[in-house]
Design an enzyme around this catalytic site. Structure first.
Site, PDB file in Angstrom:
ATOM      1  N   GLU A  64      -4.178  -8.539  -1.609  1.00 60.87           N
ATOM      2  CA  GLU A  64      -4.769  -8.732  -0.340  1.00 60.87           C
ATOM      3  C   GLU A  64      -6.370  -8.359  -0.502  1.00 60.87           C
ATOM      4  O   GLU A  64      -6.443  -7.346  -1.140  1.00 60.87           O
ATOM      5  CB  GLU A  64      -3.865  -7.517   0.577  1.00 60.87           C
ATOM      6  N   GLU A 110       0.813  -1.275  -0.120  1.00 60.61           N
ATOM      7  CA  GLU A 110       0.078  -0.079   0.049  1.00 60.61           C
ATOM      8  C   GLU A 110       0.799   1.345  -0.025  1.00 60.61           C
ATOM      9  O   GLU A 110       0.822   1.994   1.002  1.00 60.61           O
ATOM     10  CB  GLU A 110      -1.127   0.023   1.315  1.00 60.61           C
TER      11      GLU A 110
END
Length: 494
Positions: A345, A242
Site C-alpha cells: 500500500e 498496519e
C-alpha cells in the site's frame, strides 16, 4: 581414506545442491544460460516518455538503435544494464478495489465505467494492471464500517459477504474480465469485529482477545471460500493491515511476537485444516521503518516461518519527517532470501483538489517503485484505484489521492500524473519477468530494468532534476544515447 573421500564427495554434492537452490532466491544473481542469452543485436529501442510541463503522457517519443560501446567518460551520464545478472521474479503491479472505489465506480455512466476499467486493466488501451488488493470487510475507505457476521457471533454461523455483493464484487468481476480473466488477488483485514477486541471497537487500535484467536483465524478461511464461490480466486492474505498503528479508523495492534504466535498456532494451521494451505500468507503489511524487527521475530521462528510467503510493506514511514527506508528492505532480503517482499500500500495523503496535477506526487511513486524493485520487491500495489472529487468516501474523513479521481457531479474522470508514472512500469513489465542488474553514474537519474519472458528488456529511467539530460544507455557491450526532459519518466523497451 575411503570414508574421508566419501565424506568430501557428499559435502561437495550438498554444496552444489545448496547453490542451485539459492540461485533462484530473490536477492541472489542468476546468470542467464546460453540458450536464452539476451542480445541487443538488430534490436530497436522504443522510448516512451511522461514529462512535467508537456503533453507527453506515456507517449512514444523516439526509436533508437544500439552501437558498439566505448569506455564512458566521467563527464558523461550513463545507465548500465547487465543482462547476465538477474534477480527476483516479478509477480505484478496493481491497486486496491476498496468499498470507496466501488461506491464511486457505481456512480459513473456506463461509458465512463468502461473507460475507467480499460485505463487500468487493458493491456492495449491502458496500463495493464495485474495485481488486485481488497479488504476483509471494511477499511476506512467506504461509507461505513461493516463486518460479515452479526456482532457477538463467535461461531461465525451468520457469516455472509452480502454487503460486498452490491458494489465491490461486481466491480472486481469486471476488472478481472477486462484484465483478460485473471488478476492476482489478495486481501487484508483492518480490524476484527468489535466484540473480538480489547477495546470493543473496530476503530482506534485495541488488540485481538486470545479467546477469539480461533474464531478470527477461521474468519479468513470463510472469506476466501466465499469469494472463490463467487468466481474470484484468492491468491493470498495479509495477517493485519498496519499492525503497529492505532488509527481513528479500523485498526488492530499486534506486536511482532503476537503476530508470530497467532500465525503459527492459529492462522497457519487453520488454513491448512480448511484446505487452503496453498494460499500465500504475508506478514507485517506496514511501513519500512520497523520491517526488519518484524521479519527477524517471525521469520527466525521455523514454526511460524513455514507459513510465510513474504513480508508486505507500505511507504508512510516518512510521516515522522525522515526519508523512505529502502535499505531496510535490502536488509530483510539479505537476511531471509527465501522469502519475498511485496509493496502492499501507498498513496499521497491529505487530498487537495488543487493538487490533482502536482508533479511531486507522481515522483513519489517513481522514486518508491524503482528503489523498492532494486531492493528485491516482487510486486507493487497502490492503494485506492478510484476516489471521488473529495478524496473519498472515507467514513472518518481520512481523504487521500488516487491515480484517477471521478468528479461525481460532472461524471468526468481526472487522470493524475501518478497514473502515468505507475504505467511506465505496469504497462511494460509482465508477470514472470526477471529484474536485471542496473546502475546509474549520476544521482540525478534512477533506474531499474526487467527482462520479460518474451525476450523484451524494459528499462525505466526517472529524471528528478530541473534539466534536460542526455545519457548513455549501456547494455552489455553496446550503447545508445537517450534524452530525457526535466522531471520526467521514461520506459525503454528493446
Amino acid at each position: 581414506m575411503k570414508l574421508k573421500h566419501f565424506y568430501f564427495a557428499s559435502l561437495c554434492l550438498a554444496l552444489l545442491s545448496c547453490n542451485e537452490n539459492t540461485n533462484t532466491k530473490n536477492n541472489i544473481p542468476e546468470k542467464n544460460s546460453s540458450s536464452n542469452q539476451f542480445t541487443t543485436k538488430d534490436k530497436t529501442i522504443e522510448v516512451y516518455t511522461t514529462a512535467n510541463n508537456t503533453n507527453l503522457r506515456l507517449t512514444e517519443t523516439d526509436k533508437l538503435t544500439f552501437q558498439p560501446a566505448e569506455q564512458p567518460k566521467e563527464t558523461e551520464i550513463s545507465v548500465f544494464v547487465n543482462p547476465d545478472k538477474t534477480f527476483q521474479t516479478f509477480i505484478g503491479i496493481g491497486g486496491a478495489i476498496t468499498d470507496a472505489s466501488a461506491e464511486v465506480f457505481a456512480k459513473l455512466s456506463a461509458d465512463k465505467q468502461k473507460e475507467f476499467l480499460n485505463a487500468y486493466y487493458s493491456k492495449d488501451n491502458g496500463i495493464g494492471y495485474s495485481l488486485l488488493r481488497t479488504s476483509i470487510h471494511s477499511s476506512d475507505f467506504g461509507s461505513a464500517s461493516h463486518t460479515y457476521i452479526k456482532e457477538g457471533d463467535s461461531a461465525l454461523t451468520s457469516f455472509s459477504i452480502e454487503h460486498d455483493m452490491k458494489y465491490r464484487i461486481p466491480m472486481m468481476k469486471r476488472a478481472i474480465e477486462t484484465a483478460g480473466g485473471k488478476l492476482l488477488t489478495y486481501a487484508s483485514p483492518w480490524s476484527p469485529p468489535a466484540f473480538m477486541k480489547s477495546n470493543k471497537s473496530m476503530l482506534k487500535g485495541g488488540t485481538l482477545l486470545p479467546k477469539y484467536y480461533q474464531s478470527w483465524a477461521t474468519y479468513y478461511t470463510k472469506f476466501i471460500k466465499a469469494y472463490e464461490k463467487e468466481g474470484m480466486p484468492i491468491w493470498g492474505i495479509t495477517i493485519q493491515n498496519e499492525p503497529m498503528a492505532t488509527q481513528t479508523w479500523e485498526s488492530c495492534i499486534y506486536s511482532a511476537e503476537a503476530e508470530r504466535d497467532f500465525l503459527k498456532n492459529y492462522l497457519g494451521p487453520t488454513m491448512e485444516t480448511e484446505g487452503l494451505g496453498d494460499k500465500n500468507i504475508v506478514i507485517w503489511d506496514h511501513n519500512r521503518d520497523l520491517i526488519t524487527n518484524r521479519a527477524n521475530v517471525i521469520l527466525s521462528d521455523p514454526e511460524a516461518s513455514k507459513y510465510v510467503w513474504g513480508t508486505g510493506f507500505h511507504w508512510y514511514e516518512t510521516w515522522t519527517g525522515g526519508d523512505p527506508m529502502f535499505d531496510n528492505l535490502k536488509a530483510v532480503n539479505e537476511a531471509f532470501p527465501d522469502k519475498n517482499l511485496l509493496f502492499t500500500e501507498g498513496c499521497n495523503e491529505k487530498f487537495d483538489a488543487e493538487k490533482y496535477q502536482y508533479w511531486p506526487n507522481a515522483e513519489r511513486y517513481g522514486n518508491s517503485m524503482i528503489n523498492d524493485f532494486n531492493s528485491g520487491t516482487v510486486g507493487w500495489t497502490d492503494w485506492n484505484i478510484l476516489l471521488d472529487q473529495n478524496g473519498g468516501p472515507n467514513h472518518v474523513a481520512n481523504f487521500c489521492f488516487a491515480p484517477i479521481h471521478a468528479d461525481t457531479t460532472s461524471g468526468e474522470l481526472i487522470y493524475t500524473p501518478s497514473y502515468y508514472y505507475i504505467g511506465h512500469f505496469s504497462k511494460f513489465i509482465l508477470p514472470e519477468a526477471k529484474r536485471v542488474s542496473t546502475a546509474v553514474s549520476r544521482s540525478v537519474l534512477i533506474s531499474t530494468s526487467f527482462l520479460n519472458d518474451d525476450g523484451k528488456m524494459v528499462t525505466v529511467v526517472m529524471n528528478k532534476s530541473d534539466k534536460t539530460i542526455s545519457y548513455n544507455l549501456f547494455v552489455g557491450q553496446e550503447k545508445t544515447m537517450v534524452e530525457i526532459p526535466p522531471h520526467a519518466m521514461q520506459t525503454l523497451l528493446y
